[in-house]
Enzyme design. Structure first.
Site, short mmCIF file in Angstrom:
data_model
loop_
_atom_site.label_atom_id
_atom_site.label_comp_id
_atom_site.label_asym_id
_atom_site.label_seq_id
_atom_site.Cartn_x
_atom_site.Cartn_y
_atom_site.Cartn_z
N ASP A 33 45.88 71.72 29.40
CA ASP A 33 45.83 71.36 30.81
C ASP A 33 45.05 70.07 31.07
OD1 ASP A 33 47.03 73.82 31.08
OD2 ASP A 33 45.59 74.60 32.54
N ASP A 34 45.32 69.49 32.22
CA ASP A 34 44.51 68.46 32.89
C ASP A 34 44.74 67.02 32.40
OD1 ASP A 34 43.54 70.64 34.19
OD2 ASP A 34 41.44 70.37 33.61
N HIS A 84 50.73 70.60 37.15
CA HIS A 84 49.40 71.19 37.34
C HIS A 84 48.75 70.61 38.60
CE1 HIS A 84 46.01 73.53 36.04
NE2 HIS A 84 45.25 72.52 35.68
N HIS A 88 44.40 68.49 41.44
CA HIS A 88 43.68 69.65 40.91
C HIS A 88 42.87 70.39 41.97
CE1 HIS A 88 41.60 72.03 37.79
NE2 HIS A 88 42.61 71.68 37.03
N TYR A 125 42.71 76.38 38.26
CA TYR A 125 41.83 77.56 38.29
C TYR A 125 42.61 78.87 38.28
CZ TYR A 125 39.34 73.56 40.17
OH TYR A 125 38.85 72.30 40.36
N HIS A 175 42.28 72.53 26.94
CA HIS A 175 42.33 71.30 27.75
C HIS A 175 42.39 70.10 26.81
CE1 HIS A 175 40.74 74.29 30.58
NE2 HIS A 175 41.32 73.55 31.51
#
Ligand SMILES: [Zn+2]
Length: 225
Positions: A33-34, A84, A88, A125, A175
């Site tokens: 992720d991210d 995603h 965020h 989250y 991540h």
């Protein structure tokens, strides 16, 4: 021993669980992720290429806008790219129009960078409500195993989290923006391979078509709802 697989959980609008058939075998799916991040994502790609593993990258739209060529590299290496959100946020805190903007801007950024429309989304989250899910209009991929890499930022602790909590059918959350995750990744892969796990994509883990607005957690989720 046969393993009863994919616990697919759907609780929109009401909480209930179903257990559909899933491919047999010791399988896990890696998710990152991210990103994309110019320092760490290429290292993750290199490790995955060396080990011939395909994963899913849930990208943040603003990072895709900043590093479109990196997003393209991820897709061209055969990994799935998912949405995603753009900034965020906690989606349930936003208006419907804001949720739509978060998702659409990310879809467009990913499409422009990779040529492919993201089929999957993961809410930041893991936080999503019915309204946001309806706007997303696609399968919502949660996770089973939380490496907590963002929290420890320590390769040994990340590896230990994976060792202690991974079971067959797991969706593992990592991540690709964390240097400690890059450090831990070869050991995570070696450990799971020694345990005879196969690395598969989300689609291969869940042996049935994924449904829009359903939340998929993989098997053996540690969280309670
Ligand atoms: Zn995230």
């Amino acid at each position: 021993m046969p393993v009863n697989f994919t616990e697919l959980r759907y609780f929109l609008p009401a909480a209930w669980h179903v257990t559909p058939p899933i491919s047999p075998g010791k399988r896990v799916a890696l998710t990152f992720d991210d990103g994309p991040n110019p320092n760490t994502t290429p290292q993750v790609l290199q490790i995955l290429a060396q080990t011939q593993i395909h994963a899913t990258f849930f990208m943040v739209g603003r990072n895709v806008t900043t590093y479109p060529q990196l997003a393209r590299r991820v897709a061209q290496a055969g990994h799935e790219v998912g949405n995603h959100t753009y900034d965020h946020p906690q989606l349930p805190n936003l208006t419907a129009a804001q949720v739509d903007q978060e998702l659409t801007m990310t879809d467009v950024a990913i499409y422009q960078a990779t040529g492919t429309w993201p089929r999957l989304m993961r809410p930041p989250y893991g936080s999503i409500d019915q309204t946001s899910a309806a706007i997303a209009g696609r399968p919502i991929i949660q996770w089973t195993v939380d490496s907590e890499d963002w929290k420890s930022q320590n390769a040994a602790i990340i590896l230990r989290m994976i060792q202690q909590t991974t079971t067959p059918g797991a969706i593992i959350l990592l991540h690709d923006i964390q240097p400690a995750t890059v450090t831990a990744l070869p050991n995570i892969i070696s450990y799971l391979q020694a345990q005879e796990y196969q690395f598969v994509t989300i689609d291969d883990l869940i042996a049935q078509p994924l449904f829009s607005q359903w939340q998929y957690f993989g098997l053996g989720d540690q969280r309670s709802y």
